[in-house]
Design a protein around this motif. Structure first.
Motif, PDB file in Angstrom:
ATOM      1  N   ASN A 285       5.369   6.815   8.161  1.00  0.00           N
ATOM      2  CA  ASN A 285       5.228   6.130   9.410  1.00  0.00           C
ATOM      3  C   ASN A 285       4.408   4.840   8.983  1.00  0.00           C
ATOM      4  O   ASN A 285       4.843   3.628   9.285  1.00  0.00           O
ATOM      5  CB  ASN A 285       4.492   6.558  10.494  1.00  0.00           C
ATOM      6  N   VAL A 286       3.349   4.981   7.960  1.00  0.00           N
ATOM      7  CA  VAL A 286       2.884   3.728   7.679  1.00  0.00           C
ATOM      8  C   VAL A 286       3.585   2.853   6.740  1.00  0.00           C
ATOM      9  O   VAL A 286       3.591   1.522   6.952  1.00  0.00           O
ATOM     10  CB  VAL A 286       1.333   3.901   6.823  1.00  0.00           C
ATOM     11  N   PHE A 287       4.377   3.323   5.822  1.00  0.00           N
ATOM     12  CA  PHE A 287       5.253   2.904   5.086  1.00  0.00           C
ATOM     13  C   PHE A 287       6.171   1.896   5.904  1.00  0.00           C
ATOM     14  O   PHE A 287       6.771   0.772   5.757  1.00  0.00           O
ATOM     15  CB  PHE A 287       6.107   3.415   4.144  1.00  0.00           C
ATOM     16  N   LYS A 288       6.957   2.677   7.005  1.00  0.00           N
ATOM     17  CA  LYS A 288       7.702   2.040   7.936  1.00  0.00           C
ATOM     18  C   LYS A 288       7.120   0.874   8.709  1.00  0.00           C
ATOM     19  O   LYS A 288       7.698  -0.300   8.567  1.00  0.00           O
ATOM     20  CB  LYS A 288       7.995   2.921   8.873  1.00  0.00           C
ATOM     21  N   GLU A 289       5.901   1.024   9.077  1.00  0.00           N
ATOM     22  CA  GLU A 289       5.170  -0.119   9.893  1.00  0.00           C
ATOM     23  C   GLU A 289       5.173  -1.349   8.994  1.00  0.00           C
ATOM     24  O   GLU A 289       5.095  -2.501   9.265  1.00  0.00           O
ATOM     25  CB  GLU A 289       3.899   0.289  10.471  1.00  0.00           C
TER      26      GLU A 289
ATOM     27  N   LEU B 100      10.017  -0.278  -4.512  1.00  0.00           N
ATOM     28  CA  LEU B 100       8.875  -1.492  -4.912  1.00  0.00           C
ATOM     29  C   LEU B 100       9.278  -2.677  -5.705  1.00  0.00           C
ATOM     30  O   LEU B 100       9.846  -2.428  -6.630  1.00  0.00           O
ATOM     31  CB  LEU B 100       7.545  -0.651  -5.429  1.00  0.00           C
ATOM     32  N   GLU B 101       8.606  -3.700  -5.376  1.00  0.00           N
ATOM     33  CA  GLU B 101       8.765  -4.880  -6.031  1.00  0.00           C
ATOM     34  C   GLU B 101       7.975  -4.621  -7.441  1.00  0.00           C
ATOM     35  O   GLU B 101       6.795  -3.995  -7.049  1.00  0.00           O
ATOM     36  CB  GLU B 101       8.359  -6.282  -5.727  1.00  0.00           C
ATOM     37  N   ASN B 102       8.323  -5.069  -8.695  1.00  0.00           N
ATOM     38  CA  ASN B 102       7.590  -4.540  -9.947  1.00  0.00           C
ATOM     39  C   ASN B 102       6.089  -4.952  -9.866  1.00  0.00           C
ATOM     40  O   ASN B 102       5.388  -4.217 -10.413  1.00  0.00           O
ATOM     41  CB  ASN B 102       8.440  -5.089 -10.968  1.00  0.00           C
ATOM     42  N   ASN B 103       5.973  -6.303  -9.344  1.00  0.00           N
ATOM     43  CA  ASN B 103       4.425  -6.847  -9.469  1.00  0.00           C
ATOM     44  C   ASN B 103       3.545  -6.000  -8.634  1.00  0.00           C
ATOM     45  O   ASN B 103       2.609  -5.439  -8.934  1.00  0.00           O
ATOM     46  CB  ASN B 103       4.432  -8.043  -9.088  1.00  0.00           C
ATOM     47  N   LYS B 104       4.082  -5.620  -7.618  1.00  0.00           N
ATOM     48  CA  LYS B 104       3.584  -4.641  -6.185  1.00  0.00           C
ATOM     49  C   LYS B 104       3.176  -3.421  -7.106  1.00  0.00           C
ATOM     50  O   LYS B 104       2.233  -2.744  -6.973  1.00  0.00           O
ATOM     51  CB  LYS B 104       4.371  -4.764  -5.209  1.00  0.00           C
ATOM     52  N   MET B 105       4.252  -2.895  -7.701  1.00  0.00           N
ATOM     53  CA  MET B 105       4.099  -1.429  -8.381  1.00  0.00           C
ATOM     54  C   MET B 105       3.061  -1.359  -9.275  1.00  0.00           C
ATOM     55  O   MET B 105       2.048  -0.511  -9.280  1.00  0.00           O
ATOM     56  CB  MET B 105       5.350  -1.198  -8.950  1.00  0.00           C
ATOM     57  N   GLU B 106       2.871  -2.583 -10.037  1.00  0.00           N
ATOM     58  CA  GLU B 106       1.826  -2.370 -11.201  1.00  0.00           C
ATOM     59  C   GLU B 106       0.478  -2.415 -10.624  1.00  0.00           C
ATOM     60  O   GLU B 106      -0.707  -1.750 -10.897  1.00  0.00           O
ATOM     61  CB  GLU B 106       2.045  -3.719 -12.123  1.00  0.00           C
ATOM     62  N   GLU B 107       0.311  -3.483  -9.431  1.00  0.00           N
ATOM     63  CA  GLU B 107      -1.047  -3.297  -8.688  1.00  0.00           C
ATOM     64  C   GLU B 107      -1.291  -2.053  -8.072  1.00  0.00           C
ATOM     65  O   GLU B 107      -2.394  -1.685  -8.224  1.00  0.00           O
ATOM     66  CB  GLU B 107      -0.684  -4.604  -7.712  1.00  0.00           C
ATOM     67  N   LEU B 108      -0.328  -1.558  -7.386  1.00  0.00           N
ATOM     68  CA  LEU B 108      -0.793  -0.327  -6.565  1.00  0.00           C
ATOM     69  C   LEU B 108      -1.056   0.747  -7.645  1.00  0.00           C
ATOM     70  O   LEU B 108      -2.041   1.708  -7.389  1.00  0.00           O
ATOM     71  CB  LEU B 108       0.730   0.199  -5.818  1.00  0.00           C
TER      72      LEU B 108
ATOM     73  N   LYS C 165      -2.890   0.725 -10.214  1.00  0.00           N
ATOM     74  CA  LYS C 165      -4.273   0.616 -10.562  1.00  0.00           C
ATOM     75  C   LYS C 165      -5.160   1.730  -9.420  1.00  0.00           C
ATOM     76  O   LYS C 165      -6.108   1.871  -9.947  1.00  0.00           O
ATOM     77  CB  LYS C 165      -4.882  -0.608 -10.549  1.00  0.00           C
ATOM     78  N   LEU C 166      -4.638   1.967  -8.557  1.00  0.00           N
ATOM     79  CA  LEU C 166      -5.408   2.581  -7.339  1.00  0.00           C
ATOM     80  C   LEU C 166      -4.706   3.945  -6.858  1.00  0.00           C
ATOM     81  O   LEU C 166      -5.441   4.810  -6.599  1.00  0.00           O
ATOM     82  CB  LEU C 166      -5.203   1.823  -6.075  1.00  0.00           C
ATOM     83  N   VAL C 167      -3.513   4.173  -7.095  1.00  0.00           N
ATOM     84  CA  VAL C 167      -2.794   5.478  -6.824  1.00  0.00           C
ATOM     85  C   VAL C 167      -1.802   5.848  -7.773  1.00  0.00           C
ATOM     86  O   VAL C 167      -1.303   4.801  -8.558  1.00  0.00           O
ATOM     87  CB  VAL C 167      -1.999   5.118  -5.629  1.00  0.00           C
TER      88      VAL C 167
ATOM     89  N   ILE D  31      -3.385   5.096   2.876  1.00  0.00           N
ATOM     90  CA  ILE D  31      -3.297   4.357   4.131  1.00  0.00           C
ATOM     91  C   ILE D  31      -3.861   3.006   4.085  1.00  0.00           C
ATOM     92  O   ILE D  31      -3.398   1.805   4.244  1.00  0.00           O
ATOM     93  CB  ILE D  31      -3.104   4.921   5.324  1.00  0.00           C
ATOM     94  N   GLU D  32      -5.281   3.209   3.602  1.00  0.00           N
ATOM     95  CA  GLU D  32      -5.958   2.008   3.825  1.00  0.00           C
ATOM     96  C   GLU D  32      -5.496   0.928   2.524  1.00  0.00           C
ATOM     97  O   GLU D  32      -5.331  -0.058   2.954  1.00  0.00           O
ATOM     98  CB  GLU D  32      -7.514   2.766   3.235  1.00  0.00           C
ATOM     99  N   ILE D  33      -5.316   1.699   1.345  1.00  0.00           N
ATOM    100  CA  ILE D  33      -4.689   0.757   0.294  1.00  0.00           C
ATOM    101  C   ILE D  33      -3.583  -0.024   0.778  1.00  0.00           C
ATOM    102  O   ILE D  33      -3.070  -1.057   0.343  1.00  0.00           O
ATOM    103  CB  ILE D  33      -4.519   1.716  -1.011  1.00  0.00           C
ATOM    104  N   LEU D  34      -2.606   0.694   1.325  1.00  0.00           N
ATOM    105  CA  LEU D  34      -1.256   0.082   1.845  1.00  0.00           C
ATOM    106  C   LEU D  34      -1.470  -1.144   2.650  1.00  0.00           C
ATOM    107  O   LEU D  34      -0.953  -2.162   2.578  1.00  0.00           O
ATOM    108  CB  LEU D  34      -0.401   1.200   2.461  1.00  0.00           C
TER     109      LEU D  34
END
Lengths: 341, 341, 341, 341
Positions: free
Chosen positions: B272-276, B294-302, B304-306, B338-341
């Protein structure tokens, strides 16, 4: 009845039979260790233009594919082939029986394209889980293909390059190699095949022999203990001479090529008539096989006069059929068929 | 680091571990001949609603697929599967290793459709050369599929019908069966699975166990000498109790289903969060796996946290990634993500 | 009932279980890529005294034998073993299932002698038809043997020498290795094993673990793509940690050796009582197995009070039975049995 | 040079070759579906005296053994054979390659005795762990054996009885069957063989054919989909006619038996001379093979004049050698050899 069903409906070319006859009562070494096998091997090496080639005779095509592919692959490796390849479809799972996956790629009129192999390799190594997947160790092509089509020299060179750059063995199933090399469309010679492939076989069964295929390892790369491997697969013939003697005849005075040429020329004659009469070709090619789309009623009618082979269902009212010529196809037979058409 | 890589990154559910602990020093029969294995089998038969079912415990999924498929097929038969099926792609050729071809058909979002099987059968028997081809003996499906999608009861019933009409065994790989049955989208129950399939396995490794899968032969159809077959495949565990005890716990007080439900519910929250947030879903499903482009840059960023897993390249600038929840996924972890997203 | 049937009738040693418990909820990498597996591997390498060793964990003994032997042999090679070897008799043909012949030689109380291997090799290469025969690629021994007997350092050195001189891999099945190394009769250490063998496994299943064996490739000789090979055999465990964690505990503070010592000492106690009471030993050995020839009536009587295992028929009125101790055998149990005897 | 090395050093009997010649240019069906194969099958069924027999032609002996045994055994079953049996020793592990253990029992001059099979069965089922062992599914015998010895009718009847009582298939490798049936020592006829065995093959390669063996399933027991199985093993010959035509000739006017008789009679002549001259026989038999113990110097001397074959080392100063006669052995050759002796 006129017989255009396939290219293995007669026995051997008379000259081949004659050589069997004249050598019959000589006491010779077994398992291929006889002078005629040796002579045939030398002749094949010469015509391939490679001193470092090694030749082994086996009995049939599926057997050759099974033994060669299994002997080159590591037990966990698979073989890349076109979806329409003989090993993919029509060998009763003989490759899988030896433990190897056939990795089936979409082809182009029966041909496997270098770019398809490249894409597969790139996708494979991109996949982070590829250690859980089957790596490829060998690329299988048939020439002519199951659809009678031919690789151009450029296409074969590209495939060879991809294979060599990626450590893959390139293997050509030449069950009908003669009919390919003699095609007016061919820009490939036997020396090209020997240069570009790592291993291939020159088909005898479909080109003038009672049985037998000549496997050519092109550059001193015959797997170690190959005789043991052949025996283990149940493929070692006690009287190895029977294949050696036949190839000795086939590679004397260019017999193999001249009888292959006959098949191709007879097919050209037929092809022209089909064209003139407005028949629909299922696929374009200029080797010894002609694929025609027939209306089902017409097919049933024709069946009463000529034997040809079912290829596949085309649609509800049409069927693809195949007419094959061979070394044994005579002018009379072809003229009779032309008459009927 | 937050861990959503897969559903097998933690050990066993605490109640499963506790049961191992409390039975640890009892001297028990080997090779599955112990009271906990027997008890677990009875519980599974009960929940499947079939007195005539037989249950065997093996260690892992690929092993279960290999042993079951090989034990049902005649040596010359193949298994039909979707191209994306686990046995087709991600088991390192384990099926071919036992001599059988995997006949790969195009799927629909990971699912094999009854009509695809029917068409294959019809084409196969129409081919005049089918004796030279690999006949099918079994149909393999996974539920949920590798894409987290589910068969509807109608789809499964159709597949079952085609199989029974054509003498094919229907086998379901239930590595994540719990996550499928607990999906809000599921209209299938475990008794439906037991009625419609000939054999299936209830996955333990991904649903709360340290290891272990429960193979269910649904109607007295366990192959003869199955223990010998399991041993021959190197798959017989001396201390069979370790799997029996775990399934005994999993099938006490509905534990298997309630922990599977947790995974599905946590995934729904995330979904649901992904959808929102407007993320692009690679595929629609409501089980424990979420596939996002995911866009590749976004993926690289994410990254680092997950921790999540690479699925496949989407295009030059995007990648498909997978977030998996499991029986072990807690509210805290999900809220953090969810926080991270 | 008193239980002396085998050495795998209890779960895991409490310290092993504790380590599973304390690491249970950590999110870890799959397929053996986790810190506990890595730690266990380092500890094993250290105790083997070899920096160049590589360790892989598998689930069980037959599986380890099958995967290791198949990964070292070329497809046409066989494995030499004693007729009484586990792979010869009691693994349901798991080796042959992977295509390899087990070349069975007469042993000496379960042991394969260097001279027997030498004689086989000499006969093999003397035979002019050896290319039609199965060449050996690996020598399999078990230590202790199936009869609880031990190779002396001299015997193992001789075997190692024959193997190295003839290009054969020497592989030791160490299902009960701990019980061998702790025997008062043993003049071999783990570093000797690592020096003299090319590959061996340290048995966990029978020495304190729930399941799991540690395969040690002693000198950087792990076959390439071994993970793929393991997967292909259906032997890859998703939660590789469950074996890694156990061996991490077993190789902390010498646990593996101290619990093995307990089994050997308890067996010694029993052995002395059997001796005093005038029982007939079927075979002399000082590991954790005791083989006694019992008069059949006596056997039936004893069976009511103690569980032991049938070994083989001795003659019409006598039977060979086995009493096994293990890491879990307590003084109380042994004293109870002594009482009964 | 005089050639007594083996019974496959010449081509085909002239009448066989003639039949190939006269049918050569006929267009015939492939894969054994031709009128000569059909005719040959009918003739063989007639001479076997069994209407319910089914005949299939394959190319060679090892291939026949591999395909037949693999097609009858369940994947987890093994085949019982004498230690000296061809499949045990001299087929490069072809049986194991298909996944089956060869259970090797001590023989009696090459023969497997019914009592040995009975003892093995009784020991097997007495073993409480037999589910962990390889059960037997088929008994392999060769007749004549590798030592040229023959089963008496009584011995064959006993074996047949044990097999039938225990659900084992009895299979006879008849590579040299003609030479056995024509022996003055034989009290067995072809109809006895067909009555007592479940499947056997009539060897062509060693008895007058270029290649080819006729497998006889004696009572409607040809495995289902046998053609597919043959293809899967790489053993299907496109021009099946080449074997059919040869057997059609061999079973016309008793040719097979009369040429086999020649070999046996020539061997008897030689045998008598060896006897008169005081040579030591390694084994007593009256088929087409003679096994003589030669002093090594004498052997080297003889080698310069006659080709014979090495059998095995006898002791430091003696060697066992074999002289083989065949359908092609002439009076002149035999007289020359007698002269030399």
């Amino acid at each position: 009845m006129l017989y255009f069903v396939n290219d293995y409906s007669e026995g051997a070319h008379p000259k081949v039979l004659e050589h069997i006859f004249e050598t019959n009562m000589e006491s010779l070494g077994a398992y291929g260790d006889d002078k005629y096998s040796k002579s045939a091997k030398e002749k094949i090496k010469a015509v391939c233009g490679r001193d470092d080639a090694e030749v082994v005779f086996l009995t049939g095509g599926t057997q050759s594919n099974q033994v060669v592919i299994d002997s080159f692959l590591k037990p966990y490796e698979g073989v890349i082939a076109a979806k329409t390849g003989h090993i993919s479809l029509h060998e009763a799972g003989a490759i899988e029986y030896t433990g190897h996956k056939v990795i089936e790629l979409d082809g182009d009129n029966g041909k496997l394209k270098a770019c398809a192999v490249e894409k597969w390799l790139s996708d494979f190594y991109l996949d982070e889980n590829h250690e859980h997947m089957t790596p490829a160790g060998l690329v299988y092509i048939s020439h002519p293909t199951e659809y009678g089509t031919l690789y151009s020299k450029e296409e074969l060179t590209s495939l060879s390059k991809v294979c060599r750059e990626n450590g893959l063995v390139l293997y050509m199933d030449g069950a009908r190699l003669g009919y390919g090399l003699m095609s007016p469309d061919s820009d490939i010679t036997l020396t090209d095949v020997a240069d570009l492939c790592d291993v291939f076989y020159i088909g005898g069964t479909k080109v003038g022999a009672l049985c037998g295929e000549a496997i050519v390892f092109t550059h001193g790369n015959k797997p170690r203990h190959f005789l043991t491997i052949v025996k283990q697969h149940g493929a070692l013939v006690a009287k190895g001479r029977i294949i050696g003697v036949q190839f000795d005849a086939l590679f004397t005075d260019n017999l193999y090529f001249s009888i292959a040429k006959n098949a191709v020329e007879q097919a050209e004659k037929l092809r022209n008539v089909f064209k003139e009469k407005g028949y629909t070709f299922f696929i374009q090619n200029r080797t010894n096989q002609i694929f025609i789309v027939l209306e089902n009623n017409k097919m049933e009618e024709l069946k009463k006069l000529v034997a040809f082979s079912f290829w596949e269902k085309y649609d509800e009212t049409h069927t693809v059929v195949r007419f094959a010529t061979s070394w044994a196809t005579t002018d009379e037979k072809v003229n009779e068929l032309i008459e009927i058409l």
